[in-house]
Design an enzyme around this catalytic site. Sequence first.
Site, PDB file in Angstrom:
ATOM      1  CB  CYS A 226       3.687  11.950   2.680  1.00  0.00           C
ATOM      2  SG  CYS A 226       3.619  13.712   3.064  1.00  0.00           S
ATOM      3  CB  CYS A 251      11.890  12.460   0.182  1.00  0.00           C
ATOM      4  SG  CYS A 251      12.833  11.028   0.655  1.00  0.00           S
TER       5      CYS A 251
HETATM    6  S1  SF4 Z   1       8.996  15.414   5.352  1.00  0.00           S
HETATM    7 FE1  SF4 Z   1       8.206  14.925   3.293  1.00  0.00          FE
HETATM    8  S2  SF4 Z   1       7.228  12.934   3.580  1.00  0.00           S
HETATM    9 FE2  SF4 Z   1       7.464  13.876   5.640  1.00  0.00          FE
HETATM   10  S3  SF4 Z   1       5.559  15.041   6.067  1.00  0.00           S
HETATM   11 FE3  SF4 Z   1       6.985  16.456   5.077  1.00  0.00          FE
HETATM   12  S4  SF4 Z   1       6.455  16.292   2.867  1.00  0.00           S
HETATM   13 FE4  SF4 Z   1       5.609  14.502   3.857  1.00  0.00          FE
END
Ligand code: SF4
Length: 259
Positions: A226, A251
């Site tokens: 990401c 997030c």
């Molecule tokens: S926790 Fe959030 S930033 Fe990490 S891989 Fe999953 S979607 Fe992507």
Amino acid sequence: VADVAPPLESGPLAATGPVASPALVTQLKDELRDAHAMQIVDRALAEFGEDVAISFSGAEDVLLVEYAKESGRPFRVFSLDTGRLHPETYRFFAEVEKHYGIHIEYLFPDAPAVEALVRTKGMFSFYEDGHGECCSIRKVAPLRRRLSDLRAWITGQRRDQSPGTRSTLSHVELDAAFEGTNGALVKFNPLATTSSDDVWAAIRAFDVPYNALHDRGFVSIGCEPCTRQNRPGEHERAARWWWEEATKKECGLHVADDG
Ligand code: SF4
């Protein structure tokens, strides 16, 4: 490093100091309005002792660890290991532990929850239906668990990281998303008004270790699938969840306090 106070042990904590009330936040806000980030870290550690911890992402927020060391006070550091970080970030964690003589308190996601997600939707479901579900399992739930044992936490958030979502960020706020030991939780953002250039000037001045990804064009560092390298002239958050709208580039760890 000879003058570093030993890290405090992790584990369930008994809240002993002042309650993390709105009144206390107002008082700290006024007191620290024009303070340097180092003073804010020192004040947070002085006020909350073992009931406050630094949230370290493996990026340039390492400066907070440096400032905690400079305070001469005991301090604790935690990191969210989502299982999807870059190899460079894991090596950087180890380097920071060695450099500062600390043990980072790593937080891991709930294994059955991760298994259920990847068995039903695969390893890259976030590219299809957004990062919310995966972040909720791998980041938000472990963080909620960690913060429930604390009365305050210290983050590396800065206003200039995201004009859309962090432009009014305060040095001190009442956390609007999570609860601490006694309910209310104080959130310190010592770098809120520090620019990226000033953070990097301080990292160089203090000879602080940093993540090798920064030398390869990464500015904001998160999970490997990401995060991509920044393009010339591009804002740093543009390289996180680049397939989603700019207003959704948080997030779930940080919700603005309007106070
Ligand atoms: S926790 Fe959030 S930033 Fe990490 S891989 Fe999953 S979607 Fe992507």
